[in-house]
Design a protein around this motif. Sequence first.
Motif, short mmCIF file in Angstrom:
data_model
loop_
_atom_site.label_atom_id
_atom_site.label_comp_id
_atom_site.label_asym_id
_atom_site.label_seq_id
_atom_site.Cartn_x
_atom_site.Cartn_y
_atom_site.Cartn_z
N ASP A 1 0.82 -1.21 0.00
CA ASP A 1 0.00 0.00 0.00
C ASP A 1 0.86 1.26 0.00
O ASP A 1 0.35 2.36 -0.18
N SER A 2 2.14 1.07 0.26
CA SER A 2 3.03 2.23 0.25
C SER A 2 4.37 1.81 -0.34
O SER A 2 4.68 0.63 -0.41
N CYS A 3 5.13 2.80 -0.78
CA CYS A 3 6.43 2.53 -1.40
C CYS A 3 7.30 1.75 -0.42
O CYS A 3 7.42 2.13 0.75
N GLN A 4 7.87 0.68 -0.88
CA GLN A 4 8.65 -0.17 0.02
C GLN A 4 10.03 0.41 0.31
O GLN A 4 10.81 -0.19 1.04
N ARG A 5 10.31 1.60 -0.24
CA ARG A 5 11.58 2.27 0.11
C ARG A 5 11.32 3.51 0.96
O ARG A 5 11.78 3.60 2.08
N PHE B 1 0.64 4.74 -1.62
CA PHE B 1 0.17 4.75 -3.01
C PHE B 1 -1.24 5.31 -3.03
O PHE B 1 -1.94 5.32 -2.02
N PHE B 2 -1.70 5.74 -4.20
CA PHE B 2 -2.90 6.58 -4.24
C PHE B 2 -4.18 5.89 -3.78
O PHE B 2 -5.12 6.53 -3.39
N GLN C 1 -4.15 5.82 4.92
CA GLN C 1 -2.83 6.31 5.29
C GLN C 1 -2.62 7.73 4.76
O GLN C 1 -2.01 8.57 5.41
N MET C 2 -3.18 7.99 3.57
CA MET C 2 -3.06 9.33 3.00
C MET C 2 -3.72 10.36 3.91
O MET C 2 -3.21 11.43 4.13
N TRP C 3 -4.89 9.98 4.44
CA TRP C 3 -5.65 10.87 5.33
C TRP C 3 -4.86 11.10 6.60
O TRP C 3 -4.69 12.23 7.03
N ASP C 4 -4.35 9.99 7.17
CA ASP C 4 -3.61 10.08 8.43
C ASP C 4 -2.36 10.94 8.28
O ASP C 4 -2.05 11.75 9.14
N GLY D 1 -1.35 10.52 -2.51
CA GLY D 1 -0.87 9.20 -2.89
C GLY D 1 -0.05 9.21 -4.16
O GLY D 1 -0.18 10.07 -5.01
N LEU D 2 0.81 8.22 -4.30
CA LEU D 2 1.70 8.10 -5.45
C LEU D 2 1.33 6.88 -6.28
O LEU D 2 0.63 6.00 -5.82
N ARG D 3 1.82 6.86 -7.49
CA ARG D 3 1.59 5.72 -8.37
C ARG D 3 2.56 4.60 -8.03
O ARG D 3 3.71 4.83 -7.71
N GLN D 4 2.04 3.37 -8.10
CA GLN D 4 2.90 2.22 -7.78
C GLN D 4 3.67 1.75 -9.02
O GLN D 4 3.10 1.60 -10.08
N HIS D 5 4.95 1.53 -8.84
CA HIS D 5 5.79 0.93 -9.88
C HIS D 5 6.48 -0.28 -9.28
O HIS D 5 6.47 -0.46 -8.06
N HIS D 6 7.10 -1.08 -10.13
CA HIS D 6 7.83 -2.24 -9.62
C HIS D 6 9.26 -2.26 -10.14
O HIS D 6 9.49 -2.03 -11.32
N CYS D 7 10.16 -2.56 -9.22
CA CYS D 7 11.56 -2.75 -9.61
C CYS D 7 11.65 -4.12 -10.27
O CYS D 7 11.21 -5.12 -9.72
#
Length: 390
Positions: A275-279, A284-285, A290-293, A298-304
């Motif tokens: 649900d959030s960037c693992q770094r 994520f959007f 979590q965004m509210w808290d 939110g951000l767009r999810q990508h994958h390495c």
Amino acid sequence: MAADISPRPQARKPVLLSKIEALQDVVNTAVIIPKEDGVISVSQDRTVRVWLKRDSGQYWPSIYHTMPAPCSCMSFNPETRRLSVGMDNGVVSVSSPRDSPAHQGGVTVVLFVLEMEWVLSTGQDKSFTWHCSESGQQLGTYRTTAWVSGLQFDVETRHAFVGDHSGQVTILKLEQDSCSLVTTFKGHTGNVTALCWDPVQRVLFSGSSDHSIIMWDIGGRKGTAIEMQGHNEKVQGLCYAPHTRQLISCGSDGGIVVWNMDVTRQETPEWLDSDSCQRCEQPFFWNFKQMWDSKKIGLRQHHCRKCGQAVCGKCSSKRSTIPLMGFEFEVRVCDSCHESITDEERAPTATFHDSKHAVVHMHYEPTRSWLLTSGADRVIKLWDMTPVVS
Ligand SMILES: [Zn+2]
Ligand SMILES: [Zn+2]
């Protein structure tokens, strides 16, 4: 999406030996006759032609035969000089002794197996059949899930590999007059367009309209599937050069790719969900809570592509090739993977060449290391591959 090929200038490249241009229509299949300066072609214009090289250096048709229907595929056995031709009317014609009505629709692939005296074929009617090449009698049939465009056979264990337009590869064990389903491989997101079986390493290669090649390790029995990305358009043909352990692939992008198969490639990681960037741990959007808290957008999810972690764009701003994972093109990697990839690991494991026509069919003749490419431009090209297959 894979990025475009970054053109790397190649010092060594295939040498164009000859062009055969006087063609009425697209040649669907053509083969080089071993030990002779000759080519056999079958075409949509219903002709079977044998082209021999004249003193002028040009190839001219010395045998010209018109078939009852457009010729879609063929199989040539150099030892017996037997030619099996599949046609759009569903008939497989064997040069001796008789024809077999094999399919309701057009024949898509034909394969002659000398050791068994079998002619295997697949058709638009979604069936796979095998016939006795001597009597012409049908021995067995199997319904495939979709139209088949790739067919290979392992003589030793009598397994047939059938690649179809649903993207799956079916493995069948053939008996004299029956067959059983062994397993199916699903890995492509597009049609399977070509199959190539290496009976020594016991590895199957499948090419697809999804631009990728998958190497299925059947002999290792671990079920590993390594994806190889080296084409910008659909893969049209695959051939294996056993002596040098190189795979040659051709695509409708005109690319000829020569893959070094003597390196150990790794499987690509499963993509992780988060649900959030693992770094950087930014949400994520879709993670509204979590965004509210944290009052963050939110951000767009990508994958390495190397570690499979779900990361935001900021934490994966860099690109890299990862040839040992099959990525010959640059792909998205997270910042820490980008730092960890060494220059040595970035070294390409394939060479890229341009045939300058959209390849519809290819054939490799290993004794002289010649490659034939047949194009949508109605031209056949013959290449000396010794500079790159060695
Ligand atoms: Zn991040
Ligand atoms: Zn990573």
